[in-house]
Write a protein that holds these residues in place. Structure first.
Motif, PDB file in Angstrom:
ATOM      1  N   GLU A  35       8.990  78.329  26.513  1.00 51.69           N
ATOM      2  CA  GLU A  35      10.524  79.060  27.927  1.00 51.69           C
ATOM      3  C   GLU A  35       9.931  78.425  28.957  1.00 51.69           C
ATOM      4  O   GLU A  35      11.044  78.828  30.021  1.00 51.69           O
ATOM      5  N   ALA A  67      19.828  84.878  33.739  1.00 49.47           N
ATOM      6  CA  ALA A  67      18.952  86.370  33.297  1.00 49.47           C
ATOM      7  C   ALA A  67      20.234  86.611  32.394  1.00 49.47           C
ATOM      8  O   ALA A  67      19.956  86.830  31.577  1.00 49.47           O
ATOM      9  N   LEU A  95      19.483  84.994  28.767  1.00 46.50           N
ATOM     10  CA  LEU A  95      17.896  84.500  28.006  1.00 46.50           C
ATOM     11  C   LEU A  95      17.899  86.054  28.167  1.00 46.50           C
ATOM     12  O   LEU A  95      17.213  86.652  27.275  1.00 46.50           O
ATOM     13  N   LYS A 121      17.994  88.812  29.978  1.00 47.34           N
ATOM     14  CA  LYS A 121      16.256  88.935  31.457  1.00 47.34           C
ATOM     15  C   LYS A 121      16.139  89.465  31.909  1.00 47.34           C
ATOM     16  O   LYS A 121      17.552  88.908  32.672  1.00 47.34           O
ATOM     17  N   PRO A 122      15.583  90.032  32.822  1.00 52.63           N
ATOM     18  CA  PRO A 122      16.059  90.576  34.046  1.00 52.63           C
ATOM     19  C   PRO A 122      15.491  89.441  34.904  1.00 52.63           C
ATOM     20  O   PRO A 122      14.991  88.707  34.849  1.00 52.63           O
ATOM     21  N   SER A 151      12.470  88.453  35.911  1.00 52.14           N
ATOM     22  CA  SER A 151      11.449  88.077  35.160  1.00 52.14           C
ATOM     23  C   SER A 151      12.014  86.406  35.626  1.00 52.14           C
ATOM     24  O   SER A 151      10.201  85.258  35.172  1.00 52.14           O
ATOM     25  N   VAL A 152      13.153  86.064  35.258  1.00 49.64           N
ATOM     26  CA  VAL A 152      13.315  84.795  35.835  1.00 49.64           C
ATOM     27  C   VAL A 152      12.765  83.969  37.001  1.00 49.64           C
ATOM     28  O   VAL A 152      12.586  82.742  36.683  1.00 49.64           O
TER      29      VAL A 152
END
Length: 182
Positions: A128, A147, A150, A152-153, A156-157
């Motif tokens: 990751e 983001a 992937l 993802k928020p 988070s990135v």
């Protein structure tokens, strides 16, 4: 929706209606990105080329499943990523010629040594973290694009990228400290 996404979706709608030639527009748009992403995973030009082409073929075969209300690239990226990960699992470390052994004159130049050490450090990272570094710094994607790719928020990135860089710095610490002394 941005212009590129609209253009992609128009081409995909044409492909879904039987105009397979429209898919070439999609391939031309993303073939370079696909190759470099595959290369980031595989570190082999010929395998990266083969798998990036295979990803386009697989995406074409499953294009009817694609929802044109979404961006094409994140969907395609997952196909490419899965092909690369499958390839890596099947071909766990084939016999490779270390990069530093390819120089006839012995020691490679300092900038090449830094690149070798950088890639060694990246290779030691969890998947990751490696993926996020490659997308950001080698592919030039924005945080927002990563983001989306992937799924993802954004926070988070950003957090994952911070820890990826911190981890890479720790893995390269000895090399970075040695190069600062010289």
């Amino acid at each position: 929706m941005d212009e590129r996404i609209l253009k992609d979706n128009e081409c995909i709608e044409l492909v879904k209606r039987g105009n397979s030639a429209a898919y070439s527009t999609i391939v031309k748009e993303y073939m370079k990105k696909a190759y470099y992403i595959a290369f980031g995973y595989l570190k082999c030009e010929s395998d990266a080329l083969d798998l990036s082409q295979e990803a386009f073929i697989k995406a074409f075969r499953h294009i009817k499943k694609f929802n044109t209300g979404h961006d094409f690239f994140p969907w395609f990226y997952q196909i490419l990523k899965n092909l690369c990960l499958d390839w890596i699992r099947k071909n766990k470390r084939r016999d490779e010629i270390p990069l530093e052994d390819t120089f006839e004159t012995g020691t490679p130049p300092p900038d090449v040594l830094l690149k070798i050490e950088l890639w060694r450090g990246i290779e030691k990272l969890p998947l990751e973290q490696k993926e996020i570094l490659v997308l950001r710094y080698f592919q030039g994607f924005t945080y927002q694009e990563i983001a989306q790719i992937l799924g993802k928020p954004l926070g988070s990135v950003m957090s994952a990228l911070y820890y990826s860089k911190k981890n890479l710095r720790a893995k390269m610490g000895e090399y970075i400290n040695d190069s600062r002394r010289n």
